[in-house]
Design an enzyme around this catalytic site. Structure first.
Site, PDB file in Angstrom:
ATOM      1  N   ILE A  88      -5.126  -0.590   1.464  1.00 34.56           N
ATOM      2  CA  ILE A  88      -5.315  -1.442   0.289  1.00 34.56           C
ATOM      3  C   ILE A  88      -4.089  -1.327  -0.606  1.00 34.56           C
ATOM      4  CG2 ILE A  88      -6.717  -1.827  -1.782  1.00 34.56           C
ATOM      5  CD1 ILE A  88      -9.081  -0.587  -0.224  1.00 34.56           C
TER       6      ILE A  88
ATOM      7  N   ASP B 193      -8.551 -15.997 -17.370  1.00 31.80           N
ATOM      8  CA  ASP B 193      -9.280 -16.550 -16.232  1.00 31.80           C
ATOM      9  C   ASP B 193     -10.439 -17.438 -16.678  1.00 31.80           C
ATOM     10  OD1 ASP B 193      -9.996 -16.441 -13.280  1.00 31.80           O
ATOM     11  OD2 ASP B 193     -11.839 -15.635 -14.149  1.00 31.80           O
TER      12      ASP B 193
ATOM     13  N   GLU C 119      -6.077 -20.449 -17.241  1.00 29.89           N
ATOM     14  CA  GLU C 119      -6.505 -21.087 -16.007  1.00 29.89           C
ATOM     15  C   GLU C 119      -7.741 -21.921 -16.289  1.00 29.89           C
ATOM     16  OE1 GLU C 119      -8.635 -20.031 -11.799  1.00 29.89           O
ATOM     17  OE2 GLU C 119      -9.413 -19.615 -13.799  1.00 29.89           O
TER      18      GLU C 119
ATOM     19  N   ASP D 249       0.852  -1.188   0.000  1.00 33.05           N
ATOM     20  CA  ASP D 249       0.000   0.000   0.000  1.00 33.05           C
ATOM     21  C   ASP D 249       0.887   1.237   0.000  1.00 33.05           C
ATOM     22  OD1 ASP D 249      -1.840   2.007   0.497  1.00 33.05           O
ATOM     23  OD2 ASP D 249      -2.140   1.454   2.596  1.00 33.05           O
TER      24      ASP D 249
ATOM     25  N   ASP E  74      -0.326   4.516  -0.414  1.00 30.71           N
ATOM     26  CA  ASP E  74      -0.996   5.765  -0.039  1.00 30.71           C
ATOM     27  C   ASP E  74      -1.710   5.707   1.307  1.00 30.71           C
ATOM     28  OD1 ASP E  74      -3.131   4.157  -0.670  1.00 30.71           O
ATOM     29  OD2 ASP E  74      -3.795   5.324  -2.409  1.00 30.71           O
TER      30      ASP E  74
ATOM     31  N   ASP F 166      -4.173   3.794   2.578  1.00 31.55           N
ATOM     32  CA  ASP F 166      -5.606   3.524   2.736  1.00 31.55           C
ATOM     33  C   ASP F 166      -5.895   2.090   3.157  1.00 31.55           C
ATOM     34  OD1 ASP F 166      -5.063   2.162   0.398  1.00 31.55           O
ATOM     35  OD2 ASP F 166      -6.623   3.134  -0.803  1.00 31.55           O
TER      36      ASP F 166
END
Length: 579
Positions: free
Chosen positions: A43, A219, A290, A37, A39, A41
């Site tokens: 996350i 995916d 995948e 992370d 910044d 936050d």
């Protein structure tokens, strides 16, 4: 009772020299939300990944694969995309992406993006316009008016069950039709029988290729197509009789909703798009696929006599079949199964962990972390590492009130832990400081693991021997000729000792010994291999092994402790010194 397992042995021809960048590549899966992370936050974000690229280069990576970073309402943490051409604001913006891309090029790293083509978010403009029957988008998704049910009701046109339980069909009140969703109802399936959808998704690939990416991980490939409609209905799938829960996807055998023939042609078409770019500058763009499906179906992703497919169809033989109590013979079986199935002119790959499975140490045994990383880095061709596995991160128990994984949140407090993938997605453990050095925030999106003060990058980098030190030595050593070109001869002695030999004529050979049992065992190499030299030099071994690197050992009498591995080398005509 004494169990005897017959000796297994097989031999593969040596590989050619002059390898392309990916053919013996080391790939690292970054889960951006949990990596770093920048910044505060709580996350992880793209600038955080950029900050740590030097670390990935230092541990020997060639490719950096990012889990989804595109705009998303986060119903499934980025696998529900609302705009394929924008970055999720929590992660940054296109400028942040460009900084990341530029830094990768500067360091000689290849950037791989997650491409989620089966579905979009229900918040995507495509879907909103499809609901409104916009002329361009009305058939972008799989719609059906339903069939007549009891009391003049409308019911779904088939019995299909979604991956996340319950019917794959959701009624849309505005359009007055059902739409198909093989995953969450917030993830409507795109209609690949519509040529406009096919072209639009190719243009998404081109958009990011124009921005410098080196390839994509595709995916959920087996779900791209469903069987086509017949006489206004879709064909029901047969019951599996493996569960009596009609909401469980295992209740049905997915003959109509997975592995349809058209899926493979779509993969080949996407490969052709990548090759368009490769031809312009002679830099190979790669495709990873995948698919949790049968091995023969996975092998089809490679391509056929007339079309190329994915260079790296993920090999899930080990991740799907090897358990904590698996023996050396078990592991050899799944390695051999892949090698026997793989076409001779294609590359192997080995995947031991990812964001959908428990962490390696928690799933297969904490004591065996180094053993499996030794295997990953010394088996032929391509290795894929999930973030944190190089330091032996473990699952972290997450209480119900902090659980965020949709798969778990759709269950209940009594059963959620059986479905939750959160324990394997906790923040990367960089150091012993606040939030393991991941973030300066008061609260992170998932809790940091309890063990971060004793298990982190900084501590292991300073240790005399550690999971990280072993991993770095392995990634450096695997670039040597014997491991890039060598043939492989695999044997199992007893039940738990797996030994394989990688050899290049006139150069030398490497022997990898893995003891899956808990008891020590003598290697006895002269009884396993012809012309085995009596003494070999230790390259690297598990953290549990006390034998120093670089020393010479008697390969018949050397005793390897349980749940550990060792790499030995002999270079012909030289007195090898391992750096």
């Amino acid at each position: 009772m004494k169990i005897f397992v017959p000796l297994l042995s097989f031999l593969l021809a040596g590989l050619t020299t002059g390898l392309d960048w990916w053919e013996h590549g080391n790939f690292y899966q970054v889960y951006p939300r949990s990596f770093k992370d920048s910044d505060g936050d709580g996350i992880g974000d793209l600038d955080g990944v950029t900050e740590k690229l030097k670390y990935l280069k230092d541990i020997g990576m060639d490719g950096v694969w990012l889990s989804p970073i595109f705009s998303s309402p986060m119903a499934d943490f980025g696998y529900d995309i609302s705009n394929f051409r924008e970055i999720q604001t929590e992660y940054g913006d296109l400028d942040a992406f460009q900084r990341l891309s530029d830094k990768c090029k500067q360091l000689g790293l290849h950037l791989i993006l997650d491409f989620v083509p089966n579905h979009t978010s229900d918040q995507h403009e495509y879907f909103k316009k499809s609901v409104q029957k916009d002329e361009t988008y009305k058939d972008f998704y799989v719609w059906h008016p339903g069939v007549h049910g009891p009391n003049n009701t409308k019911v779904p046109p088939s019995n299909w069950i979604s991956v996340f339980r319950g019917s794959s069909w959701e009624w849309n009140e505005e359009r007055q039709e059902f739409y198909l969703h093989q995953f969450l109802k917030e993830q409507p399936d795109l209609n690949y029988r519509n040529p406009a959808v096919v072209e639009e998704m190719k243009n998404v690939l081109r958009y990011w290729l124009d921005r410098g990416v080196s390839g994509f991980r595709i995916d959920a490939v087996p779900y791209l197509f469903e069987s086509d409609i017949i006489d206004g209905r879709y064909r029901n799938e047969p019951e599996s009789r493996t569960t009596d829960d009609p909401e469980n996807p295992a209740y049905l055998v997915h003959t109509q909703t997975m592995d349809q023939p058209e899926t493979y042609d779509m993969i080949y078409q996407w490969r052709a798009v990548l090759d368009e770019y490769s031809k312009t500058d002679n830099r190979t763009r790669i495709m990873m696929t995948e698919g949790y499906t049968s091995l023969p179906k996975i092998i089809e992703f490679f391509g056929n006599a007339t079309a190329n497919g994915a260079q790296i169809p993920f090999n899930f033989e080990v991740i799907s079949n090897v358990k904590k109590n698996s023996t050396g013979a078990d592991f050899a079986t799944y390695v051999k199964r892949w090698l026997d199935a793989k076409p001779a002119n294609r590359r192997s790959n080995w995947v031991l962990g990812n964001h959908d499975n428990n962490r390696l140490g928690s799933r297969l045994g904490e004591n065996k972390i180094d053993l499996y990383n030794i295997a990953l880095q010394t088996l032929p061709d391509i290795a894929v590492t999930y973030y944190g596995e190089e330091i032996g991160m473990l699952d972290q128990w997450i209480p119900w009130n902090e659980t965020v994984d949709p798969a778990a949140c759709r269950s209940d407090e009594a059963s959620y832990s059986a479905y939750s993938r959160d324990p394997a997605r906790t923040p990367m453990q960089w150091d012993s400081g606040k939030n393991a050095g991941f973030s300066k925030a008061a609260k992170t999106w998932l809790p940091v693991a309890d063990n971060y003060k004793t298990l982190n990058v900084k501590i292991q980098d300073r240790a005399r021997k550690s999971h990280l030190k072993i991993f770095k030595k392995l990634t450096k050593y695997r670039k040597r000729q014997i491991l890039t070109e060598g043939d492989i001869d695999i044997k199992v002695s007893g039940e738990n000792l797996l030994v394989y030999k990688r050899k290049v004529d006139k150069v030398g050979y490497v022997v990898v010994a893995l003891n899956f049992g808990t008891e020590p065992v003598a290697l006895g190499l002269s009884s396993l291999f012809d012309r085995a030299d009596q003494r070999m030099q230790v390259v690297v071994s598990s953290n549990r092994v006390s034998t120093p690197d670089n020393v010479w050992v008697d390969v018949d009498n050397y005793v390897l402790i349980g749940e550990s591995g060792i790499v030995l080398q002999y270079l012909w005509g030289k007195n090898p010194i391992v750096s």
